[in-house]
Design an enzyme around this catalytic site. Structure first.
Site, short mmCIF file in Angstrom:
data_model
loop_
_atom_site.label_atom_id
_atom_site.label_comp_id
_atom_site.label_asym_id
_atom_site.label_seq_id
_atom_site.Cartn_x
_atom_site.Cartn_y
_atom_site.Cartn_z
N ALA A 53 0.66 -1.44 -0.12
CA ALA A 53 0.36 -0.14 0.30
C ALA A 53 1.15 1.76 0.68
O ALA A 53 2.27 1.45 0.38
CB ALA A 53 -1.14 0.03 1.51
N GLY A 61 -0.12 -5.00 1.12
CA GLY A 61 -1.65 -5.58 0.43
C GLY A 61 -1.83 -5.85 -0.87
O GLY A 61 -2.38 -6.23 -1.38
N GLU A 97 -2.12 -9.17 0.78
CA GLU A 97 -3.67 -9.64 0.60
C GLU A 97 -4.49 -10.00 -0.78
O GLU A 97 -5.25 -10.45 -0.73
CB GLU A 97 -4.05 -7.81 1.43
N GLU A 106 4.21 -5.78 7.68
CA GLU A 106 3.46 -5.21 7.60
C GLU A 106 3.87 -4.63 9.68
O GLU A 106 4.46 -2.98 9.89
CB GLU A 106 2.11 -4.48 8.31
#
Length: 259
Positions: free
Chosen positions: A66, A112, A115, A135
């Site tokens: 992200a 992300g 994910e 993360e």
């Protein structure tokens, strides 16, 4: 469909979505997530689309994570809203889609990005791909379903190891632990995804949707058996069921119409 951060086109009933931020390693910023939400909604409501291939531009990254700069100053409430909106509009929308989504992982799939790939129904990785959820190195945890979907795919122990160590795995190791379906040379990545969808396109569309819904219910809703029973019954009301049975008896290829 014209987007600023995506390239999308339909060819032979397959929707190709490319996250087109190569210089930023295809990182997910707000605008990209908004465009993804729009194109996912389009795929779900468009009969012409029978399957989706999702990939990243270039040869280095599927999605490298992200866009951290956008949320670096958030408080707890803003962070929770960020996760909820992303999950509802993009990640869960992919997983709950009635159309099969294949992630073609063409390089780094981190945070992300992993994910996003895990939200897809299948994952094909190029042999240079590396996957991970880093993360905790930022003082965060995965917020777009990563703790849940990684656990579903690789099991509790391996998921905790990958998340708490923030260690990347290679494509070959990802295949061994069930994180990806197949590993191929990068040049063959899209054609492998097409190969799978071209087989799926020969099957009954409503049955495909029912099967996906039932499988997802097995891991998310706790009522997988009940969902399967209901979806099984619905299939008997379709023209495709009648065509499939007739074609079987007549020893010919079925001509499914999705009705």
């Amino acid at each position: 469909m014209a987007y600023q951060n995506l390239i999308s086109e339909i060819k032979e009933n397959i929707l190709y979505i490319t996250i087109n931020r190569e210089k930023a390693l295809n990182a997910l910023n707000k605008d990209t997530l908004t465009e993804l939400a729009d194109v996912i909604a389009f795929a779900n409501k468009t009969e012409q689309v029978r399957g989706v291939i999702l990939t990243g531009a270039g040869e280095k990254a599927f999605v490298a994570g992200a866009d951290i700069k956008e949320f670096s100053g958030y408080n707890g409430e803003q962070g929770e809203d960020l996760a909820k909106r992303g999950q509802d509009l993009v990640f869960n929308a992919i997983e709950n889609s009635s159309k099969p989504f294949i992630a073609a992982i063409n390089g780094f799939a981190l945070g992300g990005g992993l994910e996003l790939a895990m939200a897809c129904h299948m994952r094909i990785a190029s042999d240079n791909a590396k996957l991970g959820l880093p993360e905790v190195t930022l003082g965060l945890i995965p917020g777009y379903g990563g703790t849940q979907r990684l656990t579903q795919l690789v099991g509790k122990g391996k998921a905790i190891e990958m998340i708490t160590t923030a260690t990347m795995v290679t494509a070959s190791d990802a295949e061994k632990i069930g994180l990806v379906n197949d590993v191929v040379p990068q040049a063959d990545l899209i054609s492998k995804a097409e190969e799978i969808l071209n087989v799926i396109k020969q099957r009954a569309p409503l049955a495909i949707s029912a099967a996906i819904k039932s499988v997802i219910a097995a891991v998310n809703n706790g009522d997988g058996y009940l969902t399967e029973i209901k979806e099984f019954g619905k299939c008997f009301e379709t023209a495709d069921f009648k065509e499939g049975v007739t074609a079987f008896v007549e020893k010919r290829k079925a001509n499914f119409t999705g009705k």
